[in-house]
Scaffold this motif. Structure first.
Motif, short mmCIF file in Angstrom:
data_model
loop_
_atom_site.label_atom_id
_atom_site.label_comp_id
_atom_site.label_asym_id
_atom_site.label_seq_id
_atom_site.Cartn_x
_atom_site.Cartn_y
_atom_site.Cartn_z
N PHE A 302 10.97 1.12 4.96
CA PHE A 302 9.76 0.30 4.39
C PHE A 302 10.04 -0.04 2.97
O PHE A 302 10.99 0.02 2.28
N ALA A 303 8.89 -0.01 2.20
CA ALA A 303 8.86 -0.50 0.66
C ALA A 303 8.98 0.91 -0.30
O ALA A 303 9.12 2.04 0.48
N ALA A 304 9.26 0.59 -1.39
CA ALA A 304 9.68 1.78 -2.42
C ALA A 304 8.46 2.86 -2.27
O ALA A 304 8.52 4.03 -2.71
N ASP A 305 7.30 2.36 -2.06
CA ASP A 305 5.93 3.30 -2.24
C ASP A 305 6.11 4.28 -0.78
O ASP A 305 5.47 5.27 -1.03
N LEU A 306 6.71 3.90 0.26
CA LEU A 306 6.92 4.68 1.27
C LEU A 306 8.52 5.46 1.33
O LEU A 306 8.46 6.66 0.94
N ILE A 365 9.28 -1.72 -9.09
CA ILE A 365 10.00 -1.18 -10.48
C ILE A 365 9.53 -0.08 -11.31
O ILE A 365 10.17 0.78 -11.35
N GLU A 366 8.34 -0.30 -11.67
CA GLU A 366 7.47 0.86 -12.39
C GLU A 366 7.47 2.14 -11.38
O GLU A 366 8.00 3.25 -12.32
N ASN A 367 7.42 2.13 -10.28
CA ASN A 367 7.39 3.37 -9.43
C ASN A 367 8.64 4.03 -9.72
O ASN A 367 8.88 5.22 -9.64
N MET A 368 9.79 3.27 -9.33
CA MET A 368 10.85 3.81 -9.39
C MET A 368 11.90 4.28 -10.62
O MET A 368 12.30 5.22 -10.72
N ILE A 456 2.15 6.32 -7.74
CA ILE A 456 2.73 5.20 -6.88
C ILE A 456 1.92 4.26 -6.45
O ILE A 456 2.29 3.11 -6.44
N TYR A 457 0.86 4.65 -5.51
CA TYR A 457 -0.05 3.45 -4.93
C TYR A 457 -0.95 2.82 -6.01
O TYR A 457 -1.41 1.83 -5.59
N GLY A 458 -1.52 3.55 -7.15
CA GLY A 458 -2.11 2.74 -8.03
C GLY A 458 -3.64 2.86 -7.58
O GLY A 458 -4.52 2.27 -8.17
#
Length: 557
Positions: A302-306, A365-368, A456-458
Motif C-alpha cells: 500500500f502507501a508510505a503511511d502503511l 515525501i515528508e513522511n519518508m 505520519i497520518y497528520g
C-alpha cells in the motif's frame, strides 16, 4: 496492446536453474517447482551469509486508487531497468493472496512488460506457502478448541479466545460466527469466533519476520491464543503443538525464486498485508537478495503511511537492515483523485484536480524524509496519460526539491525503466542514508500510537475506546509495552476514513480495539472500520476469469 496474460504467454523464458546460476546459486542447491520456479533451502543460502550486502531500495507509493498505482509494476520495471544499465540486481517481493486476486486486483505480479513469470502460477497458490500457513494456523485453532472440550486444564475462558480461523479468500460472511454447536461431544464448547484472511494471520507475519527455523519455532510458541478466567495469557507453546506447526511450515520458510520477463532473479516470499499487518516480503528473502545482488529492490505494501512506515519501524528494527534509498510511486490519476476528481467522470480529471492532489504526494515525501533516507519520486506513466500532466508532476517535484524520474515500464519494460534506474543509482552514489526509526521503543504504547498518528497520518489527536484503553493497560502490565505498534487502518486514505483524500488535517484517529501479535513482536491498534477479512466487490475480478480446454487462462492480470 496485448493483455498481461498474452504478454506472459508469448515470452521466451529461461529455466530457473539458469537464473539462479546468474547470482551464483548452483543447480544442486535448488528445489524445483516445475521449470520456472524453485525454492532454495535455508541451509544452502547460509553459504552466502558472509558476503557483503548490496544496496537496498524500498519502493512505496502515494495513497492509491482502488485499482492501485503500479507500485509492483514499478518495482519490477526498476529491477529490469537496473539490469539494462549493467547492474547486478535481485528483487525481493511479496506473494499474492487469492482473496484480492479474485476480488478487485485480479493479480499482483506486475503488468504489461514489467511482470514476474509465470504470473498465473504465482497469483494462484504458487508453491503452497499460503496454504501451509493456513494449515498451521487452523491446526493451532483446532488444538485450542479441543483443549477446552477435553477438560480445559489451562483454564481458558471461551469468551477470551482471540485466535480465529483462517482461509485465503474474501468471505465477509465468515467474519463473525458461532462455533461449537451440537453439544459438547459433537461440537465442543459454544462461543463466538470468526475467520480472517490468511495474510492477516499472525503466522503470516511470523513467517515473514523469522530469520531461521529456531526463530520461527520461538515466535510460533509466543502466539497468544486466549486468556484464562484469571486474565493470564495462554500461548501456543502451552498447547504443545509447535512441532506439528513447524512441520506444516517446513517448506514454506524456504524462499521462492522466479524471474522477470527479462530474466532478472526475483525472490517472492512472504505475504502479510500492510493495512492489517506489516506488509513486507520475508526477511529471509531480503537478506538473501542483499548477499546475492549489488542492488536489491523490495516493496512495501500500500502507501508510505502503511507499508513503508511499518518497514522502517518494525522490519528494519527486527531484521537489522535498512533502505539506502526510497522510491515513491505517483500517478496522474491518483493525484487527480486526491484533488477531488471522480475517476469515472473524465471532465473532472484536469489540471486543477492534479494541482490540488499534490498534497498527498507532498505528505508522503515528508513522511519518508523523517527516516533519514534519500527519496526518488517515480512518475508512473499509464497508457492514457497526457504528457502535460506528466510534465506538471515533474515540475512540482522540482519545485519541492525532490528527485524524480519518469517510469514507462508497463509499456516498455526495462527500457522504460532506464531513466528511473539511472536516477536511483545517482541518488545512491551522491546521498548517504542515515536511517533512524520514528519513535523509541521505550516510550508508552499510547505515545507510540500518537507519534505515528501525528507525524505520519497528520492527525491532531487520538481517541481510544474503553475496550482499547483496557487492553493497552493490560498489555503494558503483562510486559509488552516495549513492542513497536503496527496500526491497522484503511489503505484508501492517510487518515482512518477512506473518504478523506489528499492530506487531511484537523482530524482525530480513533482506536477501536487493540490486539497483540506476541510471536511477530508487535501491538496492533485497529482503527476505523478496519476488518481482518476483506469482502468481494460488487463485480469481483473472478467473474472475468476462465481457463480453456488447453489450460490457457484468461482474465488474470
Amino acid at each position: 496492446m496485448k493483455t498481461d496474460l498474452e504478454i506472459a504467454y508469448d515470452a521466451e523464458m529461461k529455466p530457473i536453474k539458469d537464473i539462479a546460476a546468474k547470482i551464483g546459486i548452483p543447480d544442486d542447491d535448488l528445489v524445483p517447482y516445475g521449470k520456472y520456479i524453485a525454492k532454495i533451502p535455508l541451509n544452502e543460502l547460509d553459504k552466502y551469509k558472509d558476503k557483503q550486502d548490496g544496496k537496498l531500495i524500498l519502493v512505496t507509493a502515494i495513497t492509491a486508487t482502488p485499482a492501485g498505482e503500479g507500485k509492483t509494476v514499478t518495482s519490477i520495471g526498476l529491477i529490469q531497468g537496473l539490469s539494462k544499465i549493467g547492474k547486478n540486481v535481485v528483487g525481493a517481493l511479496r506473494e499474492p493472496s487469492l482473496g484480492p486476486t479474485f476480488g478487485i486486483k485480479g493479480g499482483a505480479t506486475g503488468g504489461g512488460y514489467a511482470q514476474v513469470y509465470p504470473m498465473w502460477d504465482i497469483d494462484l497458490q504458487f508453491t503452497g506457502d499460503i496454504p501451509a500457513v493456513a494449515a498451521a494456523h487452523n491446526l493451532l485453532s483446532a488444538m485450542v478448541e479441543n483443549h477446552i472440550a477435553k477438560g480445559n486444564e489451562l483454564g481458558i475462558d471461551p469468551t477470551q479466545i482471540v485466535l480465529k480461523k483462517t482461509m485465503d479468500m474474501n468471505c465477509r460472511e465468515l467474519r463473525n460466527i458461532v462455533v461449537g454447536l451440537g453439544g459438547k461431544g459433537m461440537g465442543g464448547i459454544p462461543h463466538e469466533s470468526g475467520f480472517l484472511i490468511t495474510s492477516a494471520s499472525e503466522i503470516s507475519a511470523i513467517l515473514a519476520l523469522a530469520s531461521d527455523l529456531d526463530d520461527l519455532r520461538e515466535r510460533l510458541g509466543n502466539i497468544i491464543v486466549a486468556y484464562t478466567y484469571d486474565g493470564a495469557p495462554v500461548k501456543a507453546k502451552d498447547l504443545k503443538c509447535i512441532g506439528a506447526m513447524m512441520i506444516c511450515l517446513k517448506d514454506a520458510i524456504n524462499p521462492n525464486l522466479v524471474q522477470t520477463l527479462e530474466g532478472q532473479p526475483v525472490f517472492i516470499h512472504g505475504f502479510p498485508f500492510a493495512n492489517i499487518a506489516h506488509g513486507a516480503n520475508s526477511v529471509i528473502a531480503t537478506r538473501s537478495a542483499l548477499k546475492l545482488g549489488d542492488y536489491v529492490v523490495t516493496e512495501a505494501g500500500f502507501a508510505a503511511d502503511l507499508g513503508a512506515e511499518k518497514f522502517m519501524d518494525i522490519v528494519c528494527r527486527q531484521a537489522g537492515f535498512s533502505p539506502d534509498a526510497v522510491v515513491i510511486v505517483a500517478s496522474v490519476r491518483a493525484l487527480m483523485m486526491h484533488g477531488g476528481a471522480d475517476l469515472k467522470d473524465e471532465s473532472t480529471m484536469n489540471m486543477d484536480s492534479l494541482n490540488k492532489g499534490f498534497s498527498n504526494l507532498d505528505k508522503h515525501i515528508e513522511n519518508m524524509q523523517q527516516y533519514g533516507v534519500p527519496i526518488v519520486v517515480a512518475i508512473n506513466r499509464f497508457p492514457t496519460d497526457k504528457q502535460e500532466y506528466l510534465d506538471r508532476i515533474a515540475e512540482h517535484c522540482k519545485e519541492k526539491g525532490a528527485e524524480y524520474a519518469p517510469s514507462d515500464v508497463f509499456m516498455s519494460g526495462g527500457e522504460g525503466g532506464v531513466k528511473l534506474a539511472e536516477k536511483v543509482v545517482e541518488t545512491l552514489e551522491t546521498k548517504k542514508a542515515s536511517y533512524k526509526p520514528l519513535y523509541d521503543l521505550n516510550i508508552p504504547l499510547k505515545e507510540k500510537i500518537e507519534t505515528i498518528a501525528k507525524k505520519i497520518y497528520g492527525a491532531d489527536r487520538v481517541e481510544y475506546s474503553a475496550k482499547a484503553n483496557k487492553t493497552l493497560k493490560q498489555l503494558e502490565d503483562l510486559g509488552y509495552g516495549g513492542l513497536p505498534v503496527c496500526i491497522a487502518k484503511t489503505q484508501a486514505s492517510i487518515s482512518d476514513d477512506p473518504k478523506k483524500k489528499g492530506a487531511p488535517i484537523g482530524w482525530t484517529l480513533t482506536v477501536r480495539e487493540v490486539n497483540i501479535s506476541g510471536g511477530a513482536g508487535f501491538i496492533v491498534p485497529v482503527c476505523g472500520e478496519m476488518t481482518l477479512m476483506p469482502g468481494l466487490a460488487k463485480v469481483p475480478a473472478a467473474v472475468n476469469m476462465d481457463i480453456d480446454k488447453n489450460g490457457r487462462i484468461t482474465g488474470l492480470k
